[in-house]
Design an enzyme around this catalytic site. Structure first.
Site, PDB file in Angstrom:
ATOM      1  N   ASP A  35     -12.159   6.637 -10.602  1.00 33.37           N
ATOM      2  CA  ASP A  35     -12.511   8.015 -10.271  1.00 33.37           C
ATOM      3  C   ASP A  35     -11.499   8.952 -10.933  1.00 33.37           C
ATOM      4  O   ASP A  35     -10.681   9.581 -10.272  1.00 33.37           O
ATOM      5  CB  ASP A  35     -12.518   8.199  -8.755  1.00 33.37           C
ATOM      6  CG  ASP A  35     -13.014   9.588  -8.352  1.00 33.37           C
ATOM      7  OD1 ASP A  35     -13.690  10.229  -9.185  1.00 33.37           O
ATOM      8  OD2 ASP A  35     -12.711  10.026  -7.229  1.00 33.37           O
ATOM      9  N   GLU A  47     -10.165  -1.679  -5.206  1.00 33.19           N
ATOM     10  CA  GLU A  47      -9.407  -0.793  -4.321  1.00 33.19           C
ATOM     11  C   GLU A  47      -8.030  -0.506  -4.886  1.00 33.19           C
ATOM     12  O   GLU A  47      -7.513   0.606  -4.764  1.00 33.19           O
ATOM     13  CB  GLU A  47      -9.291  -1.401  -2.923  1.00 33.19           C
ATOM     14  CG  GLU A  47      -8.453  -0.532  -2.000  1.00 33.19           C
ATOM     15  CD  GLU A  47      -8.883  -0.593  -0.545  1.00 33.19           C
ATOM     16  OE1 GLU A  47      -8.160  -0.048   0.298  1.00 33.19           O
ATOM     17  OE2 GLU A  47      -9.942  -1.178  -0.271  1.00 33.19           O
ATOM     18  N   ARG A  52       0.820  -1.210   0.000  1.00 35.17           N
ATOM     19  CA  ARG A  52       0.000   0.000   0.000  1.00 35.17           C
ATOM     20  C   ARG A  52       0.854   1.260   0.000  1.00 35.17           C
ATOM     21  O   ARG A  52       0.498   2.247  -0.632  1.00 35.17           O
ATOM     22  CB  ARG A  52      -0.924   0.011   1.218  1.00 35.17           C
ATOM     23  CG  ARG A  52      -2.118  -0.915   1.101  1.00 35.17           C
ATOM     24  CD  ARG A  52      -3.051  -0.767   2.289  1.00 35.17           C
ATOM     25  NE  ARG A  52      -4.200  -1.671   2.149  1.00 35.17           N
ATOM     26  CZ  ARG A  52      -5.338  -1.331   1.563  1.00 35.17           C
ATOM     27  NH1 ARG A  52      -5.470  -0.118   1.060  1.00 35.17           N
ATOM     28  NH2 ARG A  52      -6.332  -2.194   1.467  1.00 35.17           N
ATOM     29  N   CYS A  94     -16.484  -7.636  -3.420  1.00 37.95           N
ATOM     30  CA  CYS A  94     -16.393  -8.404  -4.671  1.00 37.95           C
ATOM     31  C   CYS A  94     -17.777  -8.719  -5.220  1.00 37.95           C
ATOM     32  O   CYS A  94     -17.968  -8.809  -6.430  1.00 37.95           O
ATOM     33  CB  CYS A  94     -15.638  -9.713  -4.435  1.00 37.95           C
ATOM     34  SG  CYS A  94     -14.006  -9.502  -3.703  1.00 37.95           S
ATOM     35  N   HIS A 100     -18.869  -7.567   1.462  1.00 39.88           N
ATOM     36  CA  HIS A 100     -18.066  -8.280   0.467  1.00 39.88           C
ATOM     37  C   HIS A 100     -18.105  -7.425  -0.806  1.00 39.88           C
ATOM     38  O   HIS A 100     -19.046  -7.523  -1.597  1.00 39.88           O
ATOM     39  CB  HIS A 100     -18.644  -9.670   0.197  1.00 39.88           C
ATOM     40  CG  HIS A 100     -18.602 -10.588   1.371  1.00 39.88           C
ATOM     41  ND1 HIS A 100     -17.439 -10.927   2.007  1.00 39.88           N
ATOM     42  CD2 HIS A 100     -19.592 -11.242   2.039  1.00 39.88           C
ATOM     43  CE1 HIS A 100     -17.700 -11.761   3.006  1.00 39.88           C
ATOM     44  NE2 HIS A 100     -19.010 -11.954   3.057  1.00 39.88           N
TER      45      HIS A 100
END
Length: 898
Positions: free
Chosen positions: A653, A596, A552, A866, A864
Site C-alpha cells: 500500500d 503483514e 512488531r 496465506c 488463512h
C-alpha cells in the site's frame, strides 16, 4: 515480327503461355513460310481461340443457365487446375468444339478480338484476309504483356481503357502479373523515374512523320529503356534510384517507393471486387518466393529497394478482411518476419512518420490475424500457440509497428538517470551453474531487444505513443498462452521455439506478472539448491530461506539491521524465498505473515512523523523529503522492501507518483512529471510559460529558488551560478522551468533516491522486470489495482466443506459483503488475503475459498491469509453473520495457531 505483332501473339494468360501456343506455332510453320503476314494472322487468331477455350474452362462464360459441358459456368462442372485447363483448351481447339457466347460481364479485350467472326481459322474467311487492319488486331494487346512494373499514370491509363470497354480483365491480368512478381513490385511506383518521359517524347518527336507502327515501336523501345534503367538501379547501393547517380542517397527512414501514389492507386482499385481478388491471388503467389529470397539469397543486402514490396503490400487497406486471413496474410507475414534487422529498423522508421490512423490500421491487420488463428484453433499444453507459424510471424510483424508507434510518439531520449557509481555487489558464493561447471546466463540482468538496440530507442523513452500501448495487447492470445512453457522458451533462447515474452507489448499485465512469478520462483529454487550443495560440500548450516525474525514494536530496526547484514555479506540471499516470523507469535509463514510484515514496514516508513517522505493531501501521494535526517540505509531498506514485494508476489500500500517508477527504469524526472508529483508548482510554471506580457518586468523572479527544511527554515538554491543576479525573461523562461523541474525531481533528492534505487536493484537486478514492464505496469505490480470489483470476486470464489454458491449462508454472505462501505470492504480483504489491494488484473484474479467451519456458533470467522481461505461457520441468521463478520474484520491483528 515487330513489337506490336509480338504483343498480339502473346496475349494468353501466364498459366497457358507455354502449352497450347507452342503447338499452334509448330502447326502453322509451313503456312508462315508461304505467306508470312497471313501466317502471323492465323497464329494470332488460333491463339485467341485457345485463350477463349482456356477462360471458358477456368472462368466460364458468366451465364448461370449455361449448358455447355466444357464451360465452368455450367452447374456441376468439375473444376480443373491451370495446366489441365491449358491442355484441354488445345484439345477443344483441335476438334473445333463449340464456344459459348461470353456473358456481357465476361467480355474482355481477349474475347473482343475477332468478335464478329463465326468460328476459328477453319471457319473464318478473315483468317486469309490480307487486308485486315491493325485496328482490328489492337484489342489483343490489351493484356499489356510486356508491362513488367506499374506507375500511377499507367494504372490510370489501363483503368480508363477498361472503363470505356466495361471489361477489367486486362487490368486484372496486369495486377496479377506485377503484384505476384517481387522484381516487378520492387520497381513499381518509384518516386523518380529518370529519362523515361524525356526519351519517350524524344522518340515520338523523331518519329512524328512515321506511321502508327513506327510510333508504337518507339514507345515499346522507350518502355524497355525504362525497365532496363529501373532493373539496373535496383541492384545499386541503397538510396540510388533508376540509374541516376545525381539522385541524393536515401535517408535511414526513406524508401524509393512513392507511398502517396500507392495509396491513391489502392483507393481507385479496391472498390472493384474482381480487382481486389487479383491482389489476393497475387499475394498468395508472391509471398513464398519472397520468403525464399530473404532466407536463402540475402536479397536485401544486395538490393535495399527490395523493401519497397513490403511497403506497397502493407498499404492495402483490405489486408485484415476475412479473405486474406486464411492463406494470403499468414504467408506474407512469414515472408516479412524473415527480413534482416536493418530492414526491420528501416520499416519501423518509415512507418513512424505515418499518421496515428495508419499505424492503427496496420496494428489491427496483424491483430486480426492473430485473433483469427487463436479462435479457429484449439491450443493447449500439447498444441502450443508458440508453434503456430502464422501467429508467431504476425507477432514479429506487429513488433515493427510497435516500435514505429514508439518512434512516432513524443520521445524523450535525453533525460536518463546515471548508473550507480558502485556496482551491485556480487555474491561471494558460486552459483548453481558455476558449481556444475556451466557459465551463468544473463548475469548482468535481462536481455535487450535487438530491434530496440538497432533503433536506439526504448519504450520508456516514449512519453505519449501515436496510439495507446493497450491496443497492442491481444487478449485471446493471452487466454491460450501456456506461460510456463513460454517462460522456458524465453530462458533457453532456442531458435526453433518462439517465446511471446520476447514481444511483451502483446501480453497483458496479468500474463507478464505470471512470467515474472515463474522467474522469481525458479531463482528461489536455484538459491535453495545452491544452499543444499554448500551444506553437503562444505558442511555449512542449511539455510534455504531468507529468514527475518522481527518484533512488531521494533519492526524497522529489526528489518533494517538484518537486511543490511545480508546485503553486505551475501546479496544473493535476498533472492531466497522470504520467511518472516513475528517474535512471540505462532504463525507459520506460507505467504500471509510476509504480507503483514510488508504492510507494517510500509506503514512505519511512510509515517509523516518519521520524516523520510512528505505527503501531499491534495494528491494523496508521497515524495522523498530532501531534508530528511534519516540515513541512506533507511532509504535502501524501502528499496529492498519494494523489490522483495515484487519478488515474493506481495502487494504494498504505497502511493508514489509515476515519476518514481520512471526513475527506477532509468528516466529522469522532467517538467511534465511535475503535473503528477507537484501539481501546484506545475500549474505555476505552466502559467509562467504561457504568460504573454513581460516576465522580467511583471514577475521579477530570478534563477534562485527557495525551499523550507524539516524545521521550516528557508533554504536558497541557485539554478545557475549567481542565480540571484540572473532575471527570468521571456527568452530564458523555458530554461528556468526545465532547471527548476530538474532540481525538484532529481538533484534535491539525488542522495535519497540513489539509496532507494540501489536497494531495489539488489533484489531485481537479474530480473526481466525492466524488459517486460512499463512504469505504469510496475506501479500496478507493486500496489495492485485500486478498483475493487467484488462482483468479479464473487464469480471466481470457490467453496469447500459442504458449501456451494447456492447455500443459504453463502447468499447471505455476499449480500452482506456487497452492502459494506468502501472502508469495510478493504478491511474484509485485509482480513481474508492479508492486503487491502486487488492483485494485478483485479479481484477476479484472486482465488478465494470459503470453507465451512462448523454449525451455528458464537465464534468469529477466521482466515488463512496465506491461502486466501475464509473459514465461515454456518450462522443461523443474516444479522448474526453480519455482526460476527464485522467484528472479525475490525479487530483482526496478529497470527495464531488454530
Amino acid at each position: 515480327m515487330n513489337s506490336a505483332e509480338k504483343q498480339d501473339c502473346e496475349c494468353a494468360p501466364p498459366q497457358a503461355e507455354s502449352n497450347p501456343a507452342g503447338a499452334i506455332d509448330r502447326s502453322l510453320e509451313e503456312s508462315d513460310a508461304e505467306n508470312p503476314q497471313a501466317g502471323r494472322m492465323k497464329r494470332a487468331a488460333a491463339k485467341h481461340l485457345i485463350e477463349r477455350y482456356y477462360h471458358q474452362l477456368t472462368e466460364g462464360c458468366g451465364s448461370e443457365s449455361c449448358t455447355n459441358e466444357f464451360c465452368a459456368s455450367r452447374s456441376g462442372f468439375r473444376r480443373m487446375d491451370n495446366n489441365a485447363a491449358a491442355v484441354k483448351a488445345l484439345e477443344l481447339y483441335k476438334i473445333n468444339t463449340k464456344l459459348c457466347d461470353p456473358h456481357p460481364s465476361k467480355k474482355g479485350a481477349g474475347s473482343a478480338y475477332l468478335e464478329n467472326s463465326a468460328a476459328g481459322p477453319r471457319r473464318n474467311s478473315a483468317c486469309s484476309d490480307r487486308e485486315m487492319s491493325r485496328k482490328d488486331l489492337h484489342p489483343a494487346r490489351d493484356d499489356f504483356k510486356d508491362l513488367n512494373f506499374l506507375t500511377e499514370e499507367k494504372v490510370y491509363e489501363i483503368l480508363d481503357m477498361c472503363g470505356e470497354k466495361e471489361d477489367y480483365s486486362p487490368l486484372i491480368r496486369v495486377i496479377g502479373r506485377v503484384f505476384s512478381s517481387a522484381e516487378g513490385l520492387v520497381q513499381s511506383f518509384r518516386k523518380a523515374k529518370q529519362h523515361t518521359k524525356e526519351e519517350l517524347k524524344s522518340l515520338q518527336a523523331k518519329d512524328e512523320d512515321k506511321d502508327e507502327d513506327e510510333k508504337e515501336k518507339a514507345a515499346d523501345s522507350a518502355t524497355a529503356m525504362e525497365e532496363d534503367s529501373e532493373a539496373s538501379s535496383s541492384r545499386t547501393a541503397e538510396g540510388a534510384t533508376q540509374g541516376d547517380n545525381n539522385v541524393p542517397k536515401l535517408g535511414p527512414d526513406e524508401v524509393s517507393v512513392d507511398v502517396e501514389a500507392v495509396r491513391r492507386v489502392y483507393d481507385k482499385l479496391l472498390s472493384n471486387e474482381k480487382v481486389e481478388a487479383a491482389f489476393l491471388n497475387a499475394l498468395v503467389y508472391l509471398s513464398p518466393n519472397v520468403e525464399c529470397d530473404l532466407t536463402y539469397h540475402n536479397v536485401y543486402s544486395r538490393d535495399p529497394n527490395y523493401l519497397n514490396l513490403f511497403v506497397i503490400v502493407m498499404e492495402n487497406s483490405n489486408l485484415h478482411s476475412p479473405e486474406y486471413l486464411d492463406i494470403a496474410l499468414p504467408l506474407f507475414c512469414k515472408a516479412m518476419s524473415k527480413l534482416p534487422l536493418p530492414a526491420l529498423a528501416k520499416l519501423a522508421r518509415l512507418w513512424s512518420r505515418y499518421s496515428a490512423e495508419q499505424v492503427r490500421r496496420m496494428t489491427e491487420t496483424f491483430q486480426q490475424l492473430i485473433t483469427y488463428k487463436v479462435i479457429s484453433n484449439e491450443f493447449s499444453g500439447r498444441n502450443l500457440v508458440n508453434d503456430d507459424d502464422a501467429v508467431v510471424a504476425a507477432t514479429r510483424c506487429l513488433k515493427i509497428v510497435y516500435y514505429a508507434n514508439v518512434l512516432g510518439g513524443d520521445l524523450d531520449t535525453e533525460h536518463n538517470e546515471e548508473e550507480d557509481e558502485e556496482p551491485i555487489p556480487e555474491s561471494s558464493e558460486l552459483t548453481l551453474q558455476e558449481l556444475l561447471g556451466e557459465e551463468r546466463r544473463n548475469k548482468k540482468g535481462p536481455r535487450v531487444d535487438p530491434l530496440e538496440t538497432e533503433l536506439g530507442v526504448k519504450t520508456t523513452d516514449c512519453r505519449r505513443p501515436l496510439i495507446p500501448f493497450e491496443e497492442f495487447v491481444n487478449e485471446p492470445l493471452n487466454d491460450v498462452l501456456e506461460m510456463d512453457k513460454d517462460y522456458t522458451f524465453f530462458k533457453v533462447e532456442t531458435e526453433n521455439k518462439f517465446s511471446f515474452m520476447t514481444c511483451p507489448f502483446i501480453l497483458n499485465a496479468v500474463t507478464k506478472n505470471l512470467g515474472l512469478y515463474y522467474d522469481n520462483r525458479i531463482r528461489m529454487y536455484s538459491e535453495r539448491r545452491i544452499t543444499v550443495l554448500y551444506s553437503l560440500v562444505q558442511g555449512q548450516q542449511l539455510n534455504p530461506y531468507l529468514r527475518l525474525k522481527v518484533r512488531r514494536d521494533h519492526i524497522i530496526d529489526d528489518a533494517l539491521s538484518q537486511e543490511v547484514m545480508i546485503a553486505m555479506e551475501n546479496p544473493a540471499d535476498l533472492k531466497k524465498q522470504l520467511y518472516v516470523e513475528f517474535e512471540g507469535e505462532q504463525g507459520v509463514d506460507e505467504g500471509g505473515v510476509s504480507k503483514e510484515f510488508f504492510q507494517l514496514v510500509v506503514e512505519e516508513i511512510f509515517n509523516p512523523d518519521i520524516g523520510m517522505f512528505t505527503y501531499d493531501e491534495a494528491t494523496k501521494l508521497f515524495w522523498y523529503n530532501p531534508s530528511s535526517l534519516e540515513t541512506e540505509g533507511q532509504f535502501t531498506l524501502i528499496g529492498i522492501v519494494l523489490g522483495l514485494a515484487i519478488y515474493n508476489n506481495c502487494i504494498l500500500d504505497v502511493h508514489f507518483p509515476m515519476v518514481v517508477y520512471r526513475k527506477l527504469l532509468g528516466k529522469k524526472g522532467t517538467f511534465r512529471d511535475l503535473a503528477d508529483s507537484h501539481p501546484v508548482l506545475y500549474q505555476s510554471l505552466r502559467e509562467l510559460l504561457d504568460y504573454e506580457g513581460s516576465v522580467e518586468e511583471d514577475m521579477m523572479i530570478s534563477f534562485q529558488i527557495s525551499q523550507t527544511d524539516l524545521f521550516g527554515n528557508p533554504l536558497m538554491y541557485d539554478l545557475r551560478e549567481n542565480g540571484d543576479k540572473i532575471p527570468v525573461t521571456n527568452e530564458n523562461r523555458k530554461e528556468f522551468v526545465a532547471q527548476y523541474a530538474d532540481y525538484m525531481l532529481n538533484k534535491s533528492v539525488e542522495k535519497q533516491f540513489k539509496a532507494f534505487r540501489r536497494g531495489f536493484h539488489m533484489v531485481t537486478n537479474e530480473s526481466p522486470l525492466k524488459y517486460l514492464f512499463r512504469p505504469e505496469e510496475i506501479e500496478l505490480l507493486i500496489c495492485g489495482s485500486r478498483n475493487l470489483d467484488f462482483l468479479a470476486l464473487e464469480e471466481t470464489t470457490e467453496y469447500d466443506g459442504g458449501y456451494s454458491k447456492d447455500s443459504r449462508i453463502i447468499k447471505d454472505f455476499w449480500e452482506t459483503v456487497h452492502s459494506f462501505g468502501e472502508e469495510q470492504k478493504r478491511l474484509f480483504l485485509q482480513f481474508t488475503t492479508g492486503t487491502d489491494r486487488a492483485p494485478v488484473g483485479g479481484l477476479g484474479k484472486l482465488k478465494m475459498i470459503i470453507a465451512k467451519n462448523g454449525p451455528d456458533t458464537d465464534r468469529l470467522p477466521t482466515s488463512h491469509t496465506c491461502f486466501n481461505v475464509l473459514l465461515l461457520p454456518e450462522y443461523a441468521s443474516r444479522e448474526k453473520l453480519r455482526e460476527r463478520l464485522l467484528k472479525a474484520i475490525t479487530y483482526a491483528k496478529g497470527f495464531g495457531m488454530l
